[in-house]
Design a protein around this motif. Structure first.
Motif, PDB file in Angstrom:
ATOM      1  N   GLU A 138       0.867  -1.186   0.000  1.00  0.00           N
ATOM      2  CA  GLU A 138       0.000   0.000   0.000  1.00  0.00           C
ATOM      3  C   GLU A 138       0.898   1.228   0.000  1.00  0.00           C
ATOM      4  N   ASP A 139       0.486   2.271  -0.673  1.00  0.00           N
ATOM      5  CA  ASP A 139       1.298   3.478  -0.762  1.00  0.00           C
ATOM      6  C   ASP A 139       1.497   4.121   0.624  1.00  0.00           C
ATOM      7  N   GLU A 140       2.722   4.537   0.870  1.00  0.00           N
ATOM      8  CA  GLU A 140       3.102   5.074   2.185  1.00  0.00           C
ATOM      9  C   GLU A 140       2.321   6.351   2.552  1.00  0.00           C
ATOM     10  N   MET A 141       2.160   7.238   1.596  1.00  0.00           N
ATOM     11  CA  MET A 141       1.459   8.501   1.897  1.00  0.00           C
ATOM     12  C   MET A 141      -0.033   8.236   2.139  1.00  0.00           C
ATOM     13  N   ASP A 142      -0.617   7.362   1.297  1.00  0.00           N
ATOM     14  CA  ASP A 142      -2.036   6.992   1.503  1.00  0.00           C
ATOM     15  C   ASP A 142      -2.227   6.476   2.928  1.00  0.00           C
ATOM     16  N   CYS A 143      -1.284   5.620   3.352  1.00  0.00           N
ATOM     17  CA  CYS A 143      -1.423   4.983   4.670  1.00  0.00           C
ATOM     18  C   CYS A 143      -1.240   5.996   5.804  1.00  0.00           C
ATOM     19  N   LEU A 144      -0.274   6.911   5.640  1.00  0.00           N
ATOM     20  CA  LEU A 144      -0.045   7.915   6.695  1.00  0.00           C
ATOM     21  C   LEU A 144      -1.310   8.738   6.923  1.00  0.00           C
ATOM     22  N   VAL A 145      -1.903   9.174   5.818  1.00  0.00           N
ATOM     23  CA  VAL A 145      -3.087  10.028   5.934  1.00  0.00           C
ATOM     24  C   VAL A 145      -4.277   9.224   6.476  1.00  0.00           C
ATOM     25  N   ALA A 146      -4.466   8.017   5.952  1.00  0.00           N
ATOM     26  CA  ALA A 146      -5.584   7.194   6.429  1.00  0.00           C
ATOM     27  C   ALA A 146      -5.424   6.908   7.919  1.00  0.00           C
ATOM     28  N   GLY A 147      -4.187   6.624   8.332  1.00  0.00           N
ATOM     29  CA  GLY A 147      -3.927   6.331   9.742  1.00  0.00           C
ATOM     30  C   GLY A 147      -4.187   7.536  10.624  1.00  0.00           C
ATOM     31  N   ALA A 148      -3.713   8.707  10.198  1.00  0.00           N
ATOM     32  CA  ALA A 148      -3.904   9.924  11.001  1.00  0.00           C
ATOM     33  C   ALA A 148      -5.394  10.245  11.108  1.00  0.00           C
ATOM     34  N   ASN A 149      -6.090  10.193   9.976  1.00  0.00           N
ATOM     35  CA  ASN A 149      -7.529  10.510  10.011  1.00  0.00           C
ATOM     36  C   ASN A 149      -8.295   9.539  10.908  1.00  0.00           C
ATOM     37  N   PHE A 150      -7.939   8.258  10.783  1.00  0.00           N
ATOM     38  CA  PHE A 150      -8.626   7.244  11.590  1.00  0.00           C
ATOM     39  C   PHE A 150      -8.392   7.473  13.084  1.00  0.00           C
ATOM     40  N   LEU A 151      -7.131   7.690  13.457  1.00  0.00           N
ATOM     41  CA  LEU A 151      -6.819   7.874  14.883  1.00  0.00           C
ATOM     42  C   LEU A 151      -7.496   9.134  15.426  1.00  0.00           C
ATOM     43  N   LEU A 152      -7.474  10.200  14.620  1.00  0.00           N
ATOM     44  CA  LEU A 152      -8.089  11.456  15.078  1.00  0.00           C
ATOM     45  C   LEU A 152      -9.607  11.289  15.226  1.00  0.00           C
ATOM     46  N   GLU A 153     -10.142  10.401  14.392  1.00  0.00           N
ATOM     47  CA  GLU A 153     -11.592  10.208  14.434  1.00  0.00           C
ATOM     48  C   GLU A 153     -12.034   9.308  15.587  1.00  0.00           C
ATOM     49  N   VAL A 154     -11.298   8.227  15.816  1.00  0.00           N
ATOM     50  CA  VAL A 154     -11.824   7.238  16.760  1.00  0.00           C
ATOM     51  C   VAL A 154     -11.150   7.179  18.126  1.00  0.00           C
ATOM     52  N   VAL A 155      -9.952   7.653  18.241  1.00  0.00           N
ATOM     53  CA  VAL A 155      -9.292   7.505  19.552  1.00  0.00           C
ATOM     54  C   VAL A 155      -9.533   8.757  20.394  1.00  0.00           C
ATOM     55  N   HIS A 156     -10.149   8.514  21.516  1.00  0.00           N
ATOM     56  CA  HIS A 156     -10.434   9.592  22.449  1.00  0.00           C
ATOM     57  C   HIS A 156      -9.114  10.184  22.945  1.00  0.00           C
ATOM     58  N   GLN A 157      -8.995  11.475  22.919  1.00  0.00           N
ATOM     59  CA  GLN A 157      -7.792  12.175  23.359  1.00  0.00           C
ATOM     60  C   GLN A 157      -6.529  11.708  22.634  1.00  0.00           C
ATOM     61  N   GLU A 158      -6.647  11.577  21.323  1.00  0.00           N
ATOM     62  CA  GLU A 158      -5.472  11.208  20.519  1.00  0.00           C
ATOM     63  C   GLU A 158      -4.537  12.405  20.328  1.00  0.00           C
ATOM     64  N   ALA A 159      -5.130  13.596  20.159  1.00  0.00           N
ATOM     65  CA  ALA A 159      -4.303  14.766  19.833  1.00  0.00           C
ATOM     66  C   ALA A 159      -4.107  15.658  21.054  1.00  0.00           C
ATOM     67  N   PHE A 160      -2.921  16.252  21.133  1.00  0.00           N
ATOM     68  CA  PHE A 160      -2.666  17.176  22.246  1.00  0.00           C
ATOM     69  C   PHE A 160      -1.653  18.241  21.848  1.00  0.00           C
ATOM     70  N   THR A 161      -1.694  19.337  22.567  1.00  0.00           N
ATOM     71  CA  THR A 161      -0.677  20.370  22.377  1.00  0.00           C
ATOM     72  C   THR A 161       0.324  20.230  23.525  1.00  0.00           C
ATOM     73  N   TYR A 162       1.522  20.709  23.292  1.00  0.00           N
ATOM     74  CA  TYR A 162       2.532  20.637  24.359  1.00  0.00           C
ATOM     75  C   TYR A 162       3.416  21.872  24.292  1.00  0.00           C
ATOM     76  N   MET A 163       3.358  22.703  25.307  1.00  0.00           N
ATOM     77  CA  MET A 163       4.238  23.864  25.336  1.00  0.00           C
ATOM     78  C   MET A 163       4.493  24.253  26.782  1.00  0.00           C
ATOM     79  N   GLY A 164       5.756  24.580  27.063  1.00  0.00           N
ATOM     80  CA  GLY A 164       6.133  25.008  28.414  1.00  0.00           C
ATOM     81  C   GLY A 164       5.693  24.010  29.482  1.00  0.00           C
ATOM     82  N   ASP A 165       5.948  22.723  29.241  1.00  0.00           N
ATOM     83  CA  ASP A 165       5.611  21.666  30.208  1.00  0.00           C
ATOM     84  C   ASP A 165       4.116  21.443  30.370  1.00  0.00           C
ATOM     85  N   GLN A 166       3.323  22.085  29.559  1.00  0.00           N
ATOM     86  CA  GLN A 166       1.865  21.930  29.671  1.00  0.00           C
ATOM     87  C   GLN A 166       1.349  21.057  28.533  1.00  0.00           C
ATOM     88  N   LYS A 167       0.737  19.938  28.915  1.00  0.00           N
ATOM     89  CA  LYS A 167       0.130  19.068  27.907  1.00  0.00           C
ATOM     90  C   LYS A 167      -1.374  19.274  27.946  1.00  0.00           C
TER      91      LYS A 167
END
Ligand SMILES: Nc1ncnc2c1ncn2[C@@H]1O[C@H](COP(=O)(O)OP(=O)(O)OP(=O)(O)O)[C@@H](O)[C@H]1O
Ligand SMILES: CC(C)(CO)[C@@H](O)C(=O)NCCC(=O)O
Length: 412
Positions: A138-167
């Protein structure tokens, strides 16, 4: 404790192997990533014959019911230079045969496993020779995007910001996710403008990435592992190696162009003016300076690409990050500084597994047939897609890259 009661890791792996379904691989320049699904050990015994079948529950969505299979999504990684360990793991767990020892290759039909990344080409013959399986690329770029979209869609608290020790976890609004810039920091770095499912363009890249940090770090500090290099960087001070604005301006800021005296004017620049050799520097300081150099550079190029396309959100993935606070902070500060607070850097909890998850998702139709059995296929003959409930990952658990998360699968 009775030693017989102690379950070794190998034993527990083998026990788990009978419930393995659905393996996918991402074979990169530095690391091989595996994602596989294991069913919960949950059998109903059918009367006196003692035939066991997997227990599926039912999920109602609208007016329809869907069979559900409960289990775990497992993540594992190996260094690509130790690909033999990876092959051995797959073999021991029978991952390539759906965990079924009896299903050894008969020769009539070759098992195909979804795989992405350059190694799916490079190591195709090795997988055939050693495991008798073919890699379904499977194409690497297709998979990266599909994986990111899937994780962002289904995994609760998948994404976070991090700055100055604050997550801070970011709530993803599905209706307001696109467009975004995906920056995958693997051995090299890819920058992808994502506008929707399957709608993306790789807009930039740089060869100064995770492989450069690990390669240069190994040469300069003589450390033996990536974790050791990260650990060194944690304890170091880059001032010993970098030339700061204050070094050039006699301790003063250059405020007219917004540079404080402590800003790095030239990474590793201090080394030119000192009569020192490599051995005279602390490996910790070198590792720290190198990590800053690579992270700052990626942060800056990412910002420039976000600016090019008017993107406000940048999601960083790839195993270079390893949820290392200093790396995330440097990337965030770089994006924040250059964009004057306009763009935001965000990180993903399953950072290194985007490609492998994407490859896993690409085999949904096959996998679901295997997973849920004929009954489901007959019930939903036209549309089979892999869907999972919102996945909860305990937020206090520090994940080191090899982990599993509870999920349930259904055809919807
Ligand atoms: N245990 C580890 N061993 C080696 N590198 C590691 C390890 N953990 C993190 N890294 C870092 O992660 C990088 C690899 O990241 P990743 O697995 O996302 O990319 P890749 O798929 O191997 O590379 P590419 O996509 O460029 O082929 C390494 O170059 C290194 O900087
Ligand atoms: C070559 C790949 C795509 C392999 O994963 C990756 O390492 C990468 O994006 N490297 C950067 C190459 C460049 O764009 O200059």
């Amino acid at each position: 404790m009775d030693p017989r009661e102690v379950e070794t890791e190998a034993n527990s792996d083998q026990n788990q192997s009978s419930n393995v379904y659905h393996l996918a691989l991402d074979i990169g320049g530095s690391l091989v990533k595996l994602v596989y699904f294991t069913k919960d050990d949950d059998h109903i015994v059918d009367g006196e014959e003692g035939i066991s079948r997997e227990k599926t529950s039912v999920k109602s969505k609208g007016s329809r019911d869907y069979p559900v299979l409960n289990g775990k999504l497992n993540f594992k990684k190996f260094e690509t230079s130790k690909i033999n360990d990876c092959l051995q793991f797959i073999k021991t767990m029978n991952l390539h045969l759906g965990g079924n020892q009896q299903q050894e290759n008969t020769g009539s039909q070759t098992t195909a496993i979804k795989a992405t990344g350059g190694g799916s080409y490079k190591y195709a013959d090795l997988f055939k020779e050693r495991l008798g399986i073919s890699l379904d690329k499977e194409d690497e770029m297709d998979c990266l995007v599909a994986g990111a979209n899937f994780l962002l869609e289904v995994v609760h608290q998948e994404a976070f910001t991090y700055m100055g020790d604050q997550k801070q976890f970011v709530k993803i609004d599905q209706n307001d996710l696109y467009p975004y810039l995906l920056v995958n920091i693997g051995s090299g770095v890819g920058m992808i403008k994502v506008e929707g499912d399957g709608k993306f363009e790789r807009v930039s890249g740089t060869s100064i990435g995770g492989g450069s940090f690990w390669g240069l770090g190994k040469l300069l500090t003589k450390c033996k592992s990536f974790d050791e290099l990260l650990d060194l960087s944690y304890r170091g001070n880059n001032r010993a190696v970098d030339m700061l604005v204050g070094d050039i301006y006699g301790g003063m800021d250059y405020s007219k162009i917004g540079l404080s005296s402590t800003a790095i004017a030239s990474s590793f620049g201090r080394a030119i003016s000192e009569n020192k050799e490599l051995k005279d520097y602390n490996p910790e300081d070198i590792a720290r300076s190198l990590l800053r150099l690579i992270s700052n550079n990626i942060g800056q190029i990412s910002y420039l690409n976000a600016l090019r396309f008017g993107l406000k959100r940048i999601f960083f993935g790839g195993f270079f990050i390893r949820r290392h606070p200093f790396t995330m902070d440097t990337l965030s500060v770089a994006v924040n500084f250059w964009s004057k607070g306009e763009a935001k850097a965000m990180f993903l909890r399953h950072e290194g597994f985007l490609g492998a998850v994407g490859a896993f998702m690409s085999s949904d139709k096959h996998g679901l047939k295997e997973l849920l059995g004929n009954e489901v296929v007959q019930q939903t003959p036209n549309k089979l897609s892999f869907a999972v409930d919102k996945i909860q990952v305990p937020i206090d658990v520090e994940l080191n890259g090899d982990e599993s998360i509870e999920c349930s699968v259904y055809a919807a």
